[in-house]
Write an enzyme that holds these catalytic residues in place. Structure first.
Site, PDB file in Angstrom:
ATOM      1  N   MET A 183       5.288   9.852  13.069  1.00 33.32           N
ATOM      2  CA  MET A 183       4.415   8.735  12.761  1.00 33.32           C
ATOM      3  C   MET A 183       3.707   8.216  13.995  1.00 33.32           C
ATOM      4  SD  MET A 183       5.983   6.781   9.540  1.00 33.32           S
ATOM      5  CE  MET A 183       6.297   5.208  10.231  1.00 33.32           C
ATOM      6  N   TYR A 229      -3.852   3.106   5.949  1.00 30.84           N
ATOM      7  CA  TYR A 229      -2.744   4.059   5.970  1.00 30.84           C
ATOM      8  C   TYR A 229      -2.100   4.188   7.338  1.00 30.84           C
ATOM      9  CZ  TYR A 229      -6.188   7.988   7.010  1.00 30.84           C
ATOM     10  OH  TYR A 229      -7.155   8.823   7.509  1.00 30.84           O
ATOM     11  N   GLU A 230      -0.989   4.913   7.333  1.00 31.37           N
ATOM     12  CA  GLU A 230      -0.233   5.104   8.558  1.00 31.37           C
ATOM     13  C   GLU A 230       0.225   3.757   9.113  1.00 31.37           C
ATOM     14  OE1 GLU A 230       0.409   8.378   9.093  1.00 31.37           O
ATOM     15  OE2 GLU A 230       1.934   7.276  10.206  1.00 31.37           O
ATOM     16  N   GLY A 231       0.464   2.804   8.215  1.00 31.81           N
ATOM     17  CA  GLY A 231       0.819   1.452   8.637  1.00 31.81           C
ATOM     18  C   GLY A 231      -0.411   0.583   8.746  1.00 31.81           C
TER      19      GLY A 231
END
Lengths: 581, 578
Positions: A283, A430-432
């Site tokens: 991530m 996305y991706e946090g």
């Protein structure tokens, strides 16, 4: 719309500003300036000739789903085959499994060039890198031998499967189950949504990295394990069904899938209940890559809007006609058009150097000398939410400026620039989400280790100020370095008495941090560019830095005040009082 | 699918509690018949139409889009019936001249009707709203015969209007237009040329479409001083209002757009089309300016309507979606997670929307009030001052409310997380639809140039000072006095600074204008929030006012610094190095 790879700017940052050649020597890599040049040039050709022509068409047609089978837009599969043949997927891969073993930073540049040309297409390969990293870092030898070679070559692609309908940010709520099987493998059952590149027709297998729960695992994130679940296992379907693809605002060319795992065979990566830690290995790099996506879209927007502003004739300059033989002046003469262009340029080139800096730290953390790894990791930890959160937020502003410069034509799909806005929008989510990045920065990274990471970076800022103490930026840099430290301290102190203070200040703190970080890099760039002031490109860097300090950096004042304004005005309202009238 | 709840309660709060509309209306004979009762009925009817008839078609019309087939343009399914309902209810004529069948409602009230129409279904309202502007123009500048023929048809919705200004090479710079008008012996003209981006230039919702076209007469002076305004109907009306011959104009194509897809945006080709001059030759832009202030306010309200929609959707979602634990600890027993409305940053996103939306409602009503006073006040001095306030504030209303509109629809979308990016949820449409509002009707950069370059500089900031003085004489609660005063002082001083420096730097207005407009909007909203908190009984307004002052007003410090940063950093680089 056109795309010309910004090789000059990339080389300037890589060679002159960030001294990558010295860096490669220090991490004992074969990569030389020449090698990097060759890679960039060849990638540029591939991206401009093969990928960019598919950008608009991919957006127009999107992907299709038919009885569980996903088809990508016309030309995507052929381009992917060319990509694999060219050896691009294996650039940074582990040589033990067929990779070329080049530093990760080089794969970031390759990614940037390709994603600028075609973001949706590039995402099919990007997710593979995440899968490779997770398996290479945490998988057993057997797992590596089974999956890495074809992931690295690009023959297979990878995905990250975390989100479920009821859990995005709060991944601890996930329900997907993993049942142990006699032979040491597992059976995975559950539904994942929003899986980018989740299914497609580009490769013969897809390797899903899936977060799931073992029986009797602790509740929350402490009970999550990571599994490798291939779509095809031993030439047979492995119970992975694509139930649907999403109809989205943008990145239409990428298949965003709902995946059902129906008793699929999966293999544990790393230890049981250690899934989150393994996932974070992927991530963190993915977060930097999303920052890069912001840079990519900004590059396209800037090139296009600059071209348009140079050609579109409308009205006369306020200080007298600049093209008297033409019916009107190019709109580039107007101050507010310049403001929008310079804002794009400042965020674009500033964002680019920030992602490269993170890539350099990532190289050191990955394969640098032992004594350097810990501090590189710490600084990378701090930079990651700033790069992801700040570069994407400013990229969204920038591509909107690009659209605005086109006037009404910017709103028309055929012009191509509104696609940038629609594509950029997802990078803040996305991706946090930005919110999660902000909480990560202030709630975790800044306060961790008694704030060592931030203190370390503040020293870097002060050192830069010393290097240019007779310059226009030194004073401001020092002032902001002090203020940033005080702000972090102040917020940390407030949080002791009221847990809401972190969340309340977080996004303003993230943006504040981003502006100061970018200011550091612009000052550094200007110092180096000043040495070659007879060169127009270099002079432009100095002037952009000046613009950044004059017109954009003052935003720190607003964010500073808002961050310190506290949580009360947010938290006094009860949930019900949020009703509408 | 997103539902729409008409914000009637807040509208009435703004009208009566904040602006004492009843007292205002009592002083204007033309508004003699308006009181809470009548207005309440109007608002309720409008709200029902918006939520029950218009809103349900909003998402489907985006998915379907408008259609073009060989010059024939069709609106999305359901629009014909919905448009008929709008027309039958008299909603096209609410602001119209009573002498010709309009209802002459106060602008201060119709801003709220417009908010509901924009918010419920922007696509549908775009077919209707151009008619309102066309009617204002015809009413102000056409001769009696023309007014009697066209206005009742506009007000009843039987005929719609369209504005044809833009050409492929001329948007902001109308002086460059090439469409030609040649006089005919009988006093009419024939028009030839091609216009683009004509919203509702062609459609199937009404039996006639009346274009207001800017064109140049032979031997007209160059540039914008040579523009004339013409009325070009799709079907030439007979004297009795029935439809005669089809005129020489057609839709050559419709655009594929980022948003407002259900609105048909045509390229219109005029070939020797019969046209009638409106107003004097070469006075076309002056005629346009009459309605421009109303149009700007109206487009500003598009920003408000869509942002209100986003708030309604996101505040509901935030109370239902459970994710993570709030910092204070679990909010209920036997739950795995808390409603996200408990997270501070989600609240930031909701409160920001609310602060700008309700602020925008108050601001647009204030500008509507000024428009009413400018037109109807019996005292000439009151009319004149209101007129200057209108001139000053309409560019702010257009640009500031739409800029906040984008910001707020984005925040509403962000609350939804990944689901906000998915079309079915309906929120991403709001972002795509609001984006055009920052561009058409004069791009926001042009509004800013108008504000600074024209309105502020031409009287050395005197109107700004007068407005600030008026503001200072209103009562605000104690806790806001100091920060409001500080903001007013900053605004006044930066205005003076601009007026002082502009004569020696022709690029300064352009360099500072966008930030100046942004700052102006923020300071005005601070005043409005302080006032709203003061006149409200409930704590709702105080919550949002506190939030506004703590978290949003501070933006002006940055804006001021940027304004004072001057023009050099923008203008120094040569055009080539970009």
């Amino acid at each position: 719309m056109d795309y010309r790879t910004p090789l000059r700017d990339m080389r300037f940052l890589i060679n002159d500003v960030l001294d990558f050649e010295d860096h490669y020597e220090a991490i004992e890599s074969d990569a030389s300036g020449e090698l990097v040049d060759t890679v960039l040039e060849q990638c540029a050709r591939f991206a401009e000739n093969e990928l960019f022509p598919l950008r608009a068409s991919g957006d127009k047609t999107g992907c299709s789903w038919n009885e569980g089978v996903v088809s990508t837009p016309a030309g995507f599969a052929e381009a992917y085959a060319t990509y694999v043949q060219g050896g691009w997927p294996s650039i940074a891969g582990n040589p033990a499994f067929g990779g070329q073993g080049l530093p990760r930073s080089i794969s970031l540049w390759v990614e940037e060039i390709m994603a600028s040309a075609n973001m949706a297409w590039t995402m099919y390969g990007s997710l593979s890198r995440a899968a490779i990293n997770a398996i290479d870092s945490h998988g057993s030898d057997e797992l590596k031998a089974t999956f890495l070679p074809r992931l690295i070559s690009g023959e297979w692609t990878g995905t990250m499967c975390l989100t479920e309908p009821h859990c995005g940010s709060d991944v601890g709520l996930l329900n997907t189950r993993a049942e142990p099987h006699a032979d040491g493998s597992y059976r995975i059952t559950g539904t994942k949504i929003f899986i980018s590149s989740g299914d497609h027709d580009l490769a013969e297998n897809i390797v899903h990295l899936v977060l799931a729960r073992l029986p009797d695992s602790p509740a929350g994130t402490k009970g999550i394990s990571l599994f490798v679940v291939p779509k095809i296992l031993n030439s047979e379907p492995n119970g992975v069904v694509c139930g649907a693809i999403e109809d989205k605002m943008g990145i239409h060319g990428n298949a965003t899938c709902m995946l059902h795992f129906e008793d699929s065979c999966g293999y544990l990566v790393g230890h049981a209940n250690d899934g989150m830690r393994c996932m974070f290995t992927m991530m963190n790099e993915a977060r930097i890559l999303v920052g890069t996506q912001g840079v990519c879209l900004m590059e396209l927007g800037y090139q296009a809007s600059l071209q348009y502003a140079s050609e579109r004739l409308q009205m006369r300059s306020a200080s007298g006609p600049k093209s008297p033989d033409q019916p009107a002046d190019p709109i580039l003469v107007h101050p507010d058009i310049r403001r929008m262009l310079l804002t794009q340029k400042a965020f674009l080139e500033g964002g680019r150097v920030m992602t490269y800096f993170a890539a350099q730290l990532s190289d050191i953390a990955d394969r640098g000398a032992d004594e350097n790894r810990a501090s590189a990791e710490r600084l990378l930890d701090l930079m990651t939410p700033i790069v992801k959160g700040f570069v994407t937020e400013t990229a969204f502003e920038a591509v909107n400026h690009a659209l605005q410069i086109y006037g009404g034509h910017g709103f028309i799909r055929e012009t191509g620039v509104e696609q940038l806005v629609r594509d950029a929008r997802i990078t803040l989510i996305y991706e946090g989400t930005t919110q999660i990045q902000a909480l990560d920065l202030l709630g975790r990274k800044v306060v961790m280790n008694q704030g060592q990471a931030l203190m370390g970076f503040l020293e870097m800022i002060r050192a830069e100020a010393d290097l240019q103490s007779d310059g226009p930026f030194a004073g401001k840099l020092r002032e902001l370095a002090d203020q940033w430290g005080e702000l972090a301290l102040g917020l940390g102190g407030k949080a002791v008495g009221d847990a809401d203070e972190i969340g309340a200040a977080s996004v303003d703190f993230l943006m504040y941090s981003g502006y100061v970080t970018m200011a550091y890099f612009w000052a550094r760039i200007a110092r180096i560019a000043k040495i070659h002031e007879d060169d127009e490109f270099m002079r432009g860097k100095v002037k952009t830095a000046q613009f950044f300090f004059d017109r954009l950096l003052p935003r720190t004042d607003a964010h500073y005040r808002a961050a310190l304004a506290g949580a009360d005005s947010l938290m006094d309202v009860s949930a019900n009082e949020f009703g509408h009238h | 699918m997103l539902r729409y709840t008409p914000p009637e309660k807040d509208i009435e709060f703004v009208l009566y509690d904040l602006f004492d509309a009843e007292t205002e209306w009592a002083q204007i004979p033309a508004f003699g018949s308006f009181d809470r009762g009548t207005v309440g009925a109007i608002l309720t009817e409008c709200g029902k139409l918006a939520s029950d008839v218009m809103a349900p078609l909003s998402q489907s019309s985006d998915e379907e889009g408008a259609h073009w087939d060989n010059g024939v343009v069709t609106a999305p399914e359901g629009f014909k019936d919905a448009y008929d309902a709008l027309a039958a209810g008299g909603w096209l004529g609410v602001s119209g001249n009573p002498a010709f069948g309009g209802q002459g409602l106060p602008k201060m009230l119709t801003v709220s009707l417009e908010e509901m129409f924009w918010g419920a279904n922007t696509n549908l309202w775009l077919y209707a709203t151009l008619t309102v502007g066309a009617a204002i123009c015809v009413d102000a500048h056409a001769d009696e015969v023309t007014r009697r023929l066209y206005l009742p048809k506009f007000y009843s919705g039987a005929w719609t209007g369209a504005m044809a200004l833009t050409e492929a090479h001329a948007g902001t710079d109308l002086g460059l237009i090439r469409t030609r008008a040649i006089p005919r012996p009988d006093g009419s003209y024939r028009i030839t040329g091609t216009k683009i981006f004509i919203t509702s230039g062609e459609h199937d919702l009404a039996e006639n479409i009346v274009h207001l076209v800017l064109a140049k007469l032979p031997d007209a002076p160059g540039g914008s001083r040579g523009i004339s305004l013409f009325l070009v109907p799709k079907y030439l009306p007979r004297d009795d209002g029935s439809l005669g011959d089809r005129n020489g104009l057609e839709s050559v194509s419709i655009e594929h757009k980022m948003g407002v897809k259900g609105s048909a945006t045509s390229v219109i080709s005029y070939t020797d089309a019969t046209a009638y001059l409106i107003g004097e030759p070469n006075q076309g832009l002056a005629c346009m300016f009459t309605m421009m202030n109303y149009e700007r306010l109206s487009v500003g309200i598009q920003g408000l309507g869509l942002a209100e929609r986003a708030y309604q959707a996101s505040s509901s979602y935030a109370k239902e979606r459970v994710q993570g634990r709030v910092p204070e600890g679990p909010q209920a027993e036997n739950t795995d997670a808390d409603a996200i409305v408990g997270h501070p940053d989600v609240r930031r996103m909701l409160l920001t929307q609310r602060a700008y939306n309700e602020g925008g409602r108050a601001f647009s009503t204030y500008v509507g009030l000024q428009l009413d006073l400018a037109k109807y006040a019996s005292d000439g001095k009151v009319r004149e001052k209101a007129s200057r306030f209108v001139d000053l504030l309409t560019p702010v209303a257009k640009a500031f409310i739409t800029d906040r509109g984008l910001e707020c629809t984005l925040l509403g979308q962000q609350v939804f997380g990944g689901h906000g990016y998915i079309r079915e949820w309906g929120v991403e449409q709001l972002v795509r639809d609001v984006r055009i509002a920052q561009i058409y009707e004069g791009a926001n950069g042009i509004q800013a140039l108008d504000l600074v370059g024209r309105k502020v500089l031409r009287d050395g900031g005197a109107t700004v000072v007068e407005l600030i003085d008026d503001i200072r004489q209103t009562e605000v609660p104690e806790q806001y006095t100091a920060p409001l005063d500080e903001a007013l002082v900053a605004w006044q001083e930066v205005t003076r600074w601009l007026c002082d420096k502009a004569p020696s730097d022709s690029n300064l207005p352009g360099a500072a204008s966008v930030d100046y407009l942004d700052m102006t909007g923020h300071v005005l909203y601070a005043w409005l929030w302080a006032r709203m908190a003061g006149v409200s009984d409930s704590k709702d307004k105080r919550y949002v006012a506190d939030y506004y002052f703590a978290k949003l007003l501070p933006r002006y410090f940055a804006l001021e610094a940027s304004i004072r940063g001057g023009s050099e950093s923008l203008m120094e680089p040569s055009s080539n190095w970009f």
